[in-house]
Design an enzyme around this catalytic site. Structure first.
Site, PDB file in Angstrom:
ATOM      1  N   LYS A 204     -13.788  14.887   2.900  1.00  0.00           N
ATOM      2  CA  LYS A 204     -12.577  15.204   3.659  1.00  0.00           C
ATOM      3  C   LYS A 204     -11.354  14.871   2.818  1.00  0.00           C
ATOM      4  CE  LYS A 204     -10.101  12.743   6.618  1.00  0.00           C
ATOM      5  NZ  LYS A 204      -8.741  13.172   6.257  1.00  0.00           N
ATOM      6  N   GLU A 207      -5.055  15.049   5.086  1.00  0.00           N
ATOM      7  CA  GLU A 207      -4.410  16.152   5.802  1.00  0.00           C
ATOM      8  C   GLU A 207      -3.094  16.561   5.142  1.00  0.00           C
ATOM      9  OE1 GLU A 207      -4.952  13.169   7.029  1.00  0.00           O
ATOM     10  OE2 GLU A 207      -3.209  12.333   8.061  1.00  0.00           O
ATOM     11  N   GLY A 257      -8.379   4.480   0.206  1.00  0.00           N
ATOM     12  CA  GLY A 257      -7.222   4.491   1.094  1.00  0.00           C
ATOM     13  C   GLY A 257      -6.797   3.080   1.447  1.00  0.00           C
ATOM     14  N   SER A 258      -6.275   2.910   2.650  1.00  0.00           N
ATOM     15  CA  SER A 258      -5.696   1.614   3.005  1.00  0.00           C
ATOM     16  C   SER A 258      -6.782   0.630   3.422  1.00  0.00           C
ATOM     17  CB  SER A 258      -4.710   1.789   4.161  1.00  0.00           C
ATOM     18  OG  SER A 258      -5.423   2.086   5.338  1.00  0.00           O
ATOM     19  N   THR A 259      -6.459  -0.652   3.334  1.00  0.00           N
ATOM     20  CA  THR A 259      -7.414  -1.694   3.697  1.00  0.00           C
ATOM     21  C   THR A 259      -7.740  -1.633   5.195  1.00  0.00           C
ATOM     22  OG1 THR A 259      -6.732  -3.096   1.866  1.00  0.00           O
ATOM     23  CG2 THR A 259      -7.760  -4.201   3.732  1.00  0.00           C
ATOM     24  N   GLU A 260      -6.736  -1.346   6.037  1.00  0.00           N
ATOM     25  CA  GLU A 260      -6.991  -1.306   7.486  1.00  0.00           C
ATOM     26  C   GLU A 260      -8.031  -0.230   7.805  1.00  0.00           C
ATOM     27  OE1 GLU A 260      -3.288  -0.696   6.507  1.00  0.00           O
ATOM     28  OE2 GLU A 260      -3.903  -2.708   5.908  1.00  0.00           O
ATOM     29  N   VAL A 261      -7.842   0.967   7.246  1.00  0.00           N
ATOM     30  CA  VAL A 261      -8.797   2.042   7.527  1.00  0.00           C
ATOM     31  C   VAL A 261     -10.150   1.726   6.896  1.00  0.00           C
ATOM     32  CG1 VAL A 261      -9.283   4.502   7.258  1.00  0.00           C
ATOM     33  CG2 VAL A 261      -6.961   3.737   7.788  1.00  0.00           C
ATOM     34  N   GLY A 262     -10.120   1.089   5.747  1.00  0.00           N
ATOM     35  CA  GLY A 262     -11.368   0.690   5.096  1.00  0.00           C
ATOM     36  C   GLY A 262     -12.204  -0.204   6.005  1.00  0.00           C
ATOM     37  N   CYS A 314      -2.514   2.800  -5.561  1.00  0.00           N
ATOM     38  CA  CYS A 314      -3.147   1.532  -5.173  1.00  0.00           C
ATOM     39  C   CYS A 314      -3.024   0.523  -6.302  1.00  0.00           C
ATOM     40  CB  CYS A 314      -4.596   1.755  -4.793  1.00  0.00           C
ATOM     41  SG  CYS A 314      -5.510   2.686  -6.009  1.00  0.00           S
ATOM     42  N   GLN A 361       5.763   7.602   5.565  1.00  0.00           N
ATOM     43  CA  GLN A 361       5.763   6.734   4.394  1.00  0.00           C
ATOM     44  C   GLN A 361       7.197   6.401   3.989  1.00  0.00           C
ATOM     45  OE1 GLN A 361       3.256   5.273   2.542  1.00  0.00           O
ATOM     46  NE2 GLN A 361       1.912   5.910   4.207  1.00  0.00           N
ATOM     47  N   GLU A 411       1.882  -4.307   0.969  1.00  0.00           N
ATOM     48  CA  GLU A 411       1.792  -3.188   0.047  1.00  0.00           C
ATOM     49  C   GLU A 411       2.870  -2.169   0.430  1.00  0.00           C
ATOM     50  OE1 GLU A 411      -1.815  -0.797   0.134  1.00  0.00           O
ATOM     51  OE2 GLU A 411      -1.691  -0.511  -2.037  1.00  0.00           O
TER      52      GLU A 411
END
Lengths: 511, 518
Positions: A204, A207, A257-262, A314, A361, A411
């Site tokens: 994916k 978007e 990607g971001s740590t939260e989504v990770g 990153c 952003q 970040e």
């Protein structure tokens, strides 16, 4: 270092002389659909989403939106493509390598178009797209093309009258979810090792930036990869992304990607089918600049590290610790150096700084810049948007930054360089390490003993000595601590895309 | 000596470029006039005109061209060119070297038919086999191209923060000396790993088959390799000796006979140069009664009759367990008689001509000797004269199966290097292992059995570098190839060959103070 060519994800060491390559005129975007089984599909729910040019705010085109049903279809195709007896499973390893080379050849053929699409969709300067993103993508493909027929097990001497062989087998269907900052490069970083090892892929793109991935989809078909080996599902994280992370028939998921989504992805992987997970997440990357360094080199490298790709990396050099005795001179030279940055139309070869990716952003970065001003950091340069109603932000330098400030901890993912001062080496290392992140770090000194001692003490997956953003296909890349799990690139990445099978055979002792 | 046969044949679309195929070369019609030496980017004549030798077309026996052997001056020029190229090539990154090698592989693929035809004209083997040899050469170059970007050393942690690391560095100018049975393939097998590791190459083909190696050198020049990266010098023993003694040569890799291998090792030892040697064999093929008979018969034919039997790894001692011996022999003889001998350029031909008149005579004399010593000629072993008049002078013989052989016979002890299979019988596993290993050579060995435990137990005890279970003479480039005992030193193909074309540099880094004893 120069022998290995340009840095993949970083700074071009030397942009070749004129004439520069020129972007191509893009009349209409040919590939905007969901790519499954080497065919183009419309969205199951009949939905599309727009993608914008961040430099102008103008819509480029609408793209078919993949949701759970489309991910299911893609996974079914990927699963069928890796069944025992399928063309992909029966294919010789060396032929897999040839297919990856073929794809690299076609990307070279379409290099100008791909670089133009990347710039239109991300806003990054065209020459950077052409020389860095495309170069890195093509080299990574060729590197893993070479590995395809060298993925081999061992024959192990074991106790008593047994023998043991290990076989490295593909994991199966690999899901991948990639970000918008290096859309094409991340696409290749994921598919190249996965395909080299014989896996199939459902990927994916972000978007914000689906266009180059979809064009490469057409090249995958043209290269004659068997249908279902690579499937591309453009869509959003909470829908298509979540469907990948929790899918029962996906055997492994790789996320950048971001740590939260990770964290969400690892949780979904655990709760669904314990799929294997590799994560490349955020960073708050420290540079330690000692008084005995080559000062001009340190100023240029740390600043390129901070501002490259509008700070949307990153690996961004977001905490620069400078030894007290050279601090003022370092700040002065950093300001001088920043004045050379050319803000403008990303398609213009002279431009070195483009817009941020989107309004969300942009707002977050401006908020953090304002917090820096309020919390007492000294604004040395920039610090504001460029013009009105655009997504451009001036390259921004703060000095006198203290460890407790938000800009020192969070970040930013924007063009903000934070400069700190330090007195003792030990304290500098402690402060550099006092972060939940551990992606990359850098040391600037001419004293090799010091460089090696400090590099041993830094808790990051990569340490650069007297350089920055030097990423190569041969070198493993990944994070300590909350910057991620696993490694990409190099021989190490092959382990992330393989299962090891031990075959133990009982021998009888008599002849 | 095959990449998996089925796999090669499965890929016709990718591997059969047509434009070259319509050249319609026929036996007896090809002229070779261009010089066959090549250095510093060009084909070159040798000044040593007086020593010109005839080169023959084995299919017809006519003179194909003349060999101009290189003397000291020419060898020196070739080595100088290689040394100069090494300076550039070794400084390029592995990825850059890989790119050039991949380009060369593409050209080999597009010229597959042309190279294969020249190989047939000069060597006499069937066009079907020659194409597979060209494929193997290409695959080998592609394989090592992929490895070029992955060369790495190690990092070793030591107490007190000190450490060492190793760098894998190329050797310099490497010499390859080839055999006449796989002229193009051997040139590629030797140069691909050498080049991937950053070395340059001076290659000397066998004086009997000088025609195709120079095509490989030309292809590397064509794709932009530094001038002098791959050079070809022609000649026999004297030229080989000049190469082995040259002070600027760092390594010698040789494929050929045991006696010549010994000489090369002795010459190289004077300069303390490392050698890779791929020498002869008298390899055993063990067929147990629980083996699949159909596959065992096919395996025995593959083990003996590829390239007119002129293959170093051939399984020429076929040990068959007593109970199935009559059945096995009947089937092998039937199929051997059916092998179609004739014009090697015809698609239907399965066995072409042996490489030279003297070699044909030597092989036939082995058959005569076997008869005298009591072996039974079950089929073949006679000179063969094709009906096509232009082939009358060619070096053909009928493939031969010898029965009633015993371990003391010359045909069982010595390498014949022709289409002659010796069949022996055995009773127990222990007995056959002892007999199979009773030789000074140890290149290859095979076993046919359905018992997986027996298969692995037997290969564990076989003293040979390349062992096959339920197949024979399959040489994928991913897999190391080389011999035990007097069959050679070192390996070709596979990742391990990197060890033979690089040297390690260890760097110790002290992070504390020097502890001095003084």
């Amino acid at each position: 270092m120069a022998q290995n060519g340009t840095a993949e994800n970083g700074v071009v060491e030397d942009i070749p002389a004129l004439p520069f390559p020129q972007p191509v005129k893009v009349q209409d975007i040919r590939y905007t659909k969901i790519f499954i089984n080497n065919e183009w599909h419309s969205s199951s729910r009949g939905r599309t989403f727009p993608t914008f040019n961040p430099a102008t705010g103008v819509k480029i085109c609408d793209v078919e939106e993949a949701d759970k049903e489309d991910v299911d279809k893609a996974v079914a195709a990927a699963k069928a493509a890796r069944q025992r007896g399928s063309p992909w499973r029966r294919m010789d390893a060396s032929s897999r390598g040839r297919l990856l080379h073929k794809l690299a050849d076609l990307m070279e053929r379409d290099r100008l178009l791909l670089a133009t699409l990347e710039t239109l969709d991300t806003g990054k300067p065209f020459l950077q797209s052409f020389f860095i993103d495309l170069d890195g993508s093509i080299k990574t493909l060729r590197y893993y093309a070479g590995w395809a027929d060298k993925i081999q097990g061992k024959s192990l001497p074991i106790d008593e009258s047994f023998m043991c062989l290990t076989k490295h087998e593909p994991v199966g269907v690999c899901g991948a979810i990639i970000p918008w900052n290096f859309p094409l490069l991340m696409f290749i970083w994921k598919i190249a090792p996965a395909l080299s090892c014989g896996n199939t892929v459902v990927i994916k793109p972000a978007e914000q930036t689906p266009l180059t991935a979809l064009h490469v989809g057409s090249l995958i078909k043209e290269s004659e990869f068997p249908p279902g080996v690579v499937n591309i599902v453009p869509g959003f994280g909470p829908t298509a992304g979540a469907a990948i992370a929790s899918h029962m028939d996906i055997d492994k998921v790789a996320f950048t990607g971001s740590t939260e989504v990770g964290q969400l992805i690892k949780e979904a992987a655990a709760k669904s089918n314990l799929k294997r997970v590799t994560l490349e997440l955020g960073g708050k990357n420290p540079c330690i600049v000692f008084a005995d360094c080559d000062l001009q080199l340190a100023v240029e490298e740390t600043q390129k590290g901070a501002f490259y790709n509008q700070g949307q990396c990153c690996t961004a050099a977001s905490r620069v610790f400078v030894e007290e005795s050279i601090y003022e001179e370092f700040v002065r030279r950093s300001i001088e150096n920043a004045k050379k940055i050319v803000i403008g139309d990303p398609l213009d070869p002279k431009t070195s700084h483009g817009p941020q990716i989107d309004q969300q952003q942009f707002d977050k970065i401006i908020d953090l810049i304002e917090s820096g001003k309020k919390e007492g950091a000294r604004l040395e340069y920039g610090g504001a948007p460029v013009g009105e109603k655009s997504l451009y932000i001036q390259p921004t330098i703060f000095s006198g930054v203290k460890d407790h400030m938000r800009i020192a901890k969070e970040e930013i993912f924007g063009p903000v360089q934070c400069i700190f001062s330090f007195k003792s080496q030990q304290k500098a290392v402690e402060r550099a390490n006092s972060s939940q992140y551990g992606l990359v770090s850098a040391v600037f000194t001419t004293n090799m003993d010091r460089a090696l001692a400090v590099s041993a003490a830094l808790e990051t997956g990569t340490v650069w000595i007297n350089c920055y953003n030097a990423l190569h296909a041969q070198t493993p890349f990944g994070g300590y601590k909350m910057s991620g799990n696993g490694r990409e690139l190099g021989e190490y990445a092959l382990a992330e895309y393989s299962e090891v099978k031990a075959v133990t055979i009982k021998l009888s002792e008599v002849l | 000596m095959l990449q998996r046969l089925a796999a090669s044949l499965r890929r016709p679309a990718a591997a059969a470029p047509l434009p070259a195929a319509v050249r319609c070369v026929s036996s007896g019609s090809v002229e070779v006039t261009a010089p066959l030496n090549f250095w510093a980017g060009k084909r070159r004549n040798s000044q040593e005109k007086c020593n010109k030798e005839h080169v023959y077309e084995p299919a017809t026996g006519r003179v194909l061209c003349h060999l101009e052997p290189c003397g000291a001056a020419e060898v020196d020029q070739a080595v100088k060119a290689a040394k100069l190229a090494f300076g550039h090539w070794s400084r390029m990154s592995g990825m850059e070297r890989a790119r050039i090698m991949i380009d060369a592989a593409h050209i080999i693929e597009s010229r597959r038919e042309e190279i294969a035809q020249m190989e047939v004209v000069n060597n006499g083997k069937s066009i079907t086999e020659a194409r597979l040899d060209v494929d193997s050469a290409r695959l080998c170059i592609e394989y090592y191209a992929g490895l070029a970007g992955t060369l790495a050393g190690q990092h070793v942690q030591l107490p007190g923060g000190s450490f060492a690391y190793t760098r894998r560095e190329p050797l310099g100018v490497c010499v390859g000396i080839g055999a006449w049975n796989y002229p193009f393939q051997i040139a590629a097998w030797k140069s691909a790993p050498a080049l991937a590791c950053g070395n340059s190459m001076v290659f000397k083909p066998s004086p009997v088959t000088p025609v195709t190696a120079v095509m490989l050198a030309e292809i590397f020049a064509e794709v932009g390799a530094p001038e002098g990266l791959v050079n070809v010098v022609q000649g026999g023993q004297e030229t080989g000796s000049l190469l082995c003694h040259h002070p600027d040569v760092a390594k010698v890799s040789f494929t050929g006979s045991v006696p010549t291998g010994k000489k090369i090792m002795a010459m190289a030892s004077r300069g303390v140069k490392p050698v890779t040697l791929e020498l002869g064999g008298k390899s055993p093929l063990l067929i147990f009664q629980d083996g699949d008979l159909e596959n065992a018969v096919k395996g025995a034919l593959m083990a003996n009759f590829l390239s007119q039997g002129q293959v170093c790894s051939n399984g020429t001692r076929v040990f068959v367990q007593r109970d199935i011996l009559p059945e096995f022999v009947e089937e092998v003889v039937k199929r051997t008689k059916a092998i179609k001998i004739g014009d090697p350029l015809l698609e239907s031909t399965r066995m072409g001509a042996l490489v030279s008149r003297p070699h044909l005579e030597k092989v036939l004399s082995f058959v005569e000797q076997a008869k005298k010593e009591g072996a039974a000629v079950l089929c073949g072993g006679e000179p063969f004269v094709p009906s096509d008049p232009k082939l009358r002078g060619g070096y053909y013989m009928t493939p031969c199966v010898l029965g009633d052989c015993t371990d003391e016979m010359t045909c069982v002890k010595e390498e014949i290097f022709g289409p002659v299979m010796s069949v022996l019988s055995f009773e127990t596993e222990e007995e056959v292992l002892q007999r199979a290993n009773d030789t000074t050579m140890g290149l290859a060995a095979g076993v046919f059995t359905r018992d997986v435990r027996r298969a692995h137990r037997v290969v564990e005890h076989l003293k040979a570098g390349s062992c096959f279970i339920n197949n024979y003479n399959i040489t994928p480039v991913e897999v190391p190839f080389g011999g035990f005992k007097m069959s050679g030193i070192g390996r070709e193909n596979g990742q391990v060959t990197i060890e033979h074309y690089t040297q390690l540099k260890t760097v110790f880094v002290e992070m504390g103070d020097v502890d001095s004893l003084f």
